[in-house]
Design a protein around this motif. Sequence first.
Motif, mmCIF file in Angstrom:
data_model
loop_
_atom_site.group_PDB
_atom_site.id
_atom_site.type_symbol
_atom_site.label_atom_id
_atom_site.label_comp_id
_atom_site.label_asym_id
_atom_site.label_seq_id
_atom_site.Cartn_x
_atom_site.Cartn_y
_atom_site.Cartn_z
ATOM 1 N N ILE A 23 0.847 -1.206 0.000
ATOM 2 C CA ILE A 23 0.000 0.000 0.000
ATOM 3 C C ILE A 23 0.880 1.253 0.000
ATOM 4 C CG2 ILE A 23 -1.634 1.348 1.430
ATOM 5 C CD1 ILE A 23 -2.707 -1.435 2.383
ATOM 6 N N SER A 24 2.051 1.151 0.619
ATOM 7 C CA SER A 24 2.927 2.326 0.737
ATOM 8 C C SER A 24 4.001 2.374 -0.358
ATOM 9 C CB SER A 24 3.598 2.323 2.115
ATOM 10 O OG SER A 24 4.262 1.088 2.329
ATOM 11 N N HIS A 25 3.805 1.603 -1.434
ATOM 12 C CA HIS A 25 4.819 1.624 -2.500
ATOM 13 C C HIS A 25 4.870 2.958 -3.238
ATOM 14 C CE1 HIS A 25 5.691 -2.930 -3.252
ATOM 15 N NE2 HIS A 25 6.244 -2.455 -2.163
ATOM 16 N N THR A 26 3.736 3.684 -3.212
ATOM 17 C CA THR A 26 3.710 4.968 -3.937
ATOM 18 C C THR A 26 3.101 6.052 -3.043
ATOM 19 O OG1 THR A 26 1.491 4.516 -4.793
ATOM 20 C CG2 THR A 26 3.355 3.844 -6.187
ATOM 21 N N GLY A 29 -0.632 5.761 -3.182
ATOM 22 C CA GLY A 29 -1.187 4.734 -2.287
ATOM 23 C C GLY A 29 -1.298 5.247 -0.858
ATOM 24 N N ILE A 30 -0.274 5.949 -0.421
ATOM 25 C CA ILE A 30 -0.254 6.488 0.949
ATOM 26 C C ILE A 30 -1.349 7.553 1.094
ATOM 27 C CG2 ILE A 30 1.165 7.766 2.626
ATOM 28 C CD1 ILE A 30 3.632 6.427 1.233
ATOM 29 N N LYS A 31 -1.466 8.365 0.049
ATOM 30 C CA LYS A 31 -2.481 9.440 0.061
ATOM 31 C C LYS A 31 -3.889 8.831 0.096
ATOM 32 C CE LYS A 31 -3.399 13.899 -0.418
ATOM 33 N NZ LYS A 31 -4.088 14.011 0.838
ATOM 34 N N ARG A 32 -4.082 7.770 -0.694
ATOM 35 C CA ARG A 32 -5.406 7.110 -0.706
ATOM 36 C C ARG A 32 -5.746 6.591 0.689
ATOM 37 N NH1 ARG A 32 -4.290 5.216 -5.871
ATOM 38 N NH2 ARG A 32 -3.320 3.315 -5.070
ATOM 39 N N SER A 274 -9.704 -5.839 -0.144
ATOM 40 C CA SER A 274 -10.900 -5.044 -0.476
ATOM 41 C C SER A 274 -10.622 -3.585 -0.780
ATOM 42 C CB SER A 274 -11.927 -5.094 0.657
ATOM 43 O OG SER A 274 -11.635 -6.012 1.628
ATOM 44 N N GLY A 275 -9.362 -3.189 -0.750
ATOM 45 C CA GLY A 275 -9.041 -1.788 -1.048
ATOM 46 C C GLY A 275 -8.985 -0.955 0.224
ATOM 47 N N VAL A 276 -8.207 0.125 0.173
ATOM 48 C CA VAL A 276 -8.028 0.942 1.380
ATOM 49 C C VAL A 276 -9.302 1.680 1.797
ATOM 50 C CG1 VAL A 276 -5.525 1.299 1.330
ATOM 51 C CG2 VAL A 276 -7.006 2.809 0.027
ATOM 52 N N GLY A 277 -10.273 1.789 0.849
ATOM 53 C CA GLY A 277 -11.557 2.425 1.180
ATOM 54 C C GLY A 277 -12.236 1.725 2.351
ATOM 55 N N THR A 278 -11.853 0.475 2.599
ATOM 56 C CA THR A 278 -12.394 -0.288 3.725
ATOM 57 C C THR A 278 -12.189 0.441 5.055
ATOM 58 O OG1 THR A 278 -11.767 -2.241 2.523
ATOM 59 C CG2 THR A 278 -12.278 -2.586 4.825
ATOM 60 N N ILE A 279 -11.112 1.218 5.139
ATOM 61 C CA ILE A 279 -10.838 1.923 6.406
ATOM 62 C C ILE A 279 -12.019 2.825 6.764
ATOM 63 C CG2 ILE A 279 -9.305 3.580 7.579
ATOM 64 C CD1 ILE A 279 -7.043 2.560 5.787
ATOM 65 N N ARG A 280 -12.549 3.518 5.743
ATOM 66 C CA ARG A 280 -13.668 4.431 5.987
ATOM 67 C C ARG A 280 -14.858 3.662 6.540
ATOM 68 N NH1 ARG A 280 -13.709 8.754 7.595
ATOM 69 N NH2 ARG A 280 -12.145 9.448 6.101
ATOM 70 N N ARG A 281 -15.149 2.498 5.914
ATOM 71 C CA ARG A 281 -16.297 1.687 6.370
ATOM 72 C C ARG A 281 -16.083 1.218 7.806
ATOM 73 N NH1 ARG A 281 -16.150 -0.081 1.136
ATOM 74 N NH2 ARG A 281 -14.949 -1.950 1.547
ATOM 75 N N ILE A 282 -14.852 0.801 8.110
ATOM 76 C CA ILE A 282 -14.560 0.316 9.466
ATOM 77 C C ILE A 282 -14.737 1.448 10.488
ATOM 78 C CG2 ILE A 282 -12.730 -0.585 10.978
ATOM 79 C CD1 ILE A 282 -11.754 -2.267 8.688
ATOM 80 N N LEU A 283 -14.278 2.636 10.115
ATOM 81 C CA LEU A 283 -14.421 3.770 11.036
ATOM 82 C C LEU A 283 -15.891 4.084 11.281
ATOM 83 C CD1 LEU A 283 -11.516 6.084 9.789
ATOM 84 C CD2 LEU A 283 -11.688 4.977 12.035
ATOM 85 N N ASP A 284 -16.705 4.023 10.196
ATOM 86 C CA ASP A 284 -18.143 4.271 10.351
ATOM 87 C C ASP A 284 -18.761 3.223 11.280
ATOM 88 O OD1 ASP A 284 -17.939 6.404 8.685
ATOM 89 O OD2 ASP A 284 -18.730 5.385 6.902
ATOM 90 N N ASP A 285 -18.415 1.955 11.060
ATOM 91 C CA ASP A 285 -18.950 0.877 11.906
ATOM 92 C C ASP A 285 -18.536 1.061 13.364
ATOM 93 O OD1 ASP A 285 -20.005 -0.198 9.656
ATOM 94 O OD2 ASP A 285 -18.570 -1.853 9.465
#
Length: 340
Positions: A23-26, A29-32, A274-285
Amino acid sequence: MDLTTTYMGLTLKNPIVPSSSPISHTVEGIKRAEDAGAAAIVMYSLFEEQITMEEIQLDHGLSYFTEAFAEALDFFPDMGAYNIGPDSYFELIRRAKEATDIPIIGSLNGITDSGWTTYARNIEQAGADALELNVYYIPTSPQMTGREVEQLYLDILTEIRATVAIPVAMKLNPFFSAPVYTANQMAEAGADALVLFNRFYQPDLDVEELHVVPQLTLSHPYELHLPLRWVAIMYGRVQADLAITTGVHNAIDVLKCMMAGAKVSMMASELLRSGVGTIRRILDDLLLWMEEREYESIQQMQGSLSQQHAANPDKFERAIYRKVLSSWSDDPAGQNFQFG
Ligand SMILES: Cc1cc2nc3c(=O)[nH]c(=O)nc-3n(C[C@H](O)[C@H](O)[C@H](O)COP(=O)(O)O)c2cc1C
């Protein structure tokens, strides 16, 4: 609702940190990851072998240079100050720091205490807020004792500690015979945090082709149980912050990590799957779950299910073990198997 936590002196806006991975290769990726809500990120590792390889190549280049163009050496900069590190790694950290506001944790991976450890300074100078050290070592020698293996970790940590001023975390493996004692030795040697646990990639065997098959499988949720137990045991008994890596896949897992006593829960497999967008879902949950149960902060739950109050954790562990075994019902389908 207060999701903030602290981790080795850093204040983080929430406890979710993508662990060392591609995820941190670019910078993108870090920004996402930051945009999805990551509170910090651990960079992929810079390996001792990468550093040594560069040095070997440079040595080769220099001797060629010396023989072929001796007179041109006058133009060569002072070697003592010459930066021969894998520059692209440091450059990535530098650019990531410019592009984001979250703490960036560099990662070094090696097994000797010589030479390469000084590259920790390059990581610090590139702007990293902290450093994670991964000693990925498989002790295969029949002569090497457990004590010597532990010393190997401590020697590397001591070298790194003497090199940088930023906080240092040590990523541990789950195979120490006395994990709490060893963890405290790491803390005494200067580890600000311990990351439990390194996940060893276990090769398979191909019985037709007769060769070893290296494989990288993403983690399963049940793998969380191992770090969860040890964080619960270490909480309040080890003088360093604790982080969990391996098997964190959803908001309930994050809650478990916090209640066991972790300051952060790190994620790689689920984010790669599942993609880094999962973080947002986890935070909401996480927010929803806390709201429904009237929790006010993450810090309020940290350590609430640790073993801090068990006078004899070893006796406690044996009691649980006996309870688990005796709870097995004679049901072939396992339908009635439950704890308690
Ligand atoms: C593709 C991949 C690359 C990884 N690279 C590194 C690495 O460079 N350094 C490191 O310390 N850990 C590395 N890891 C391990 C992860 O940081 C993490 O500790 C491990 O995958 C367990 O967490 P998880 O269950 O969330 O995947 C890597 C994991 C994966 C899946």
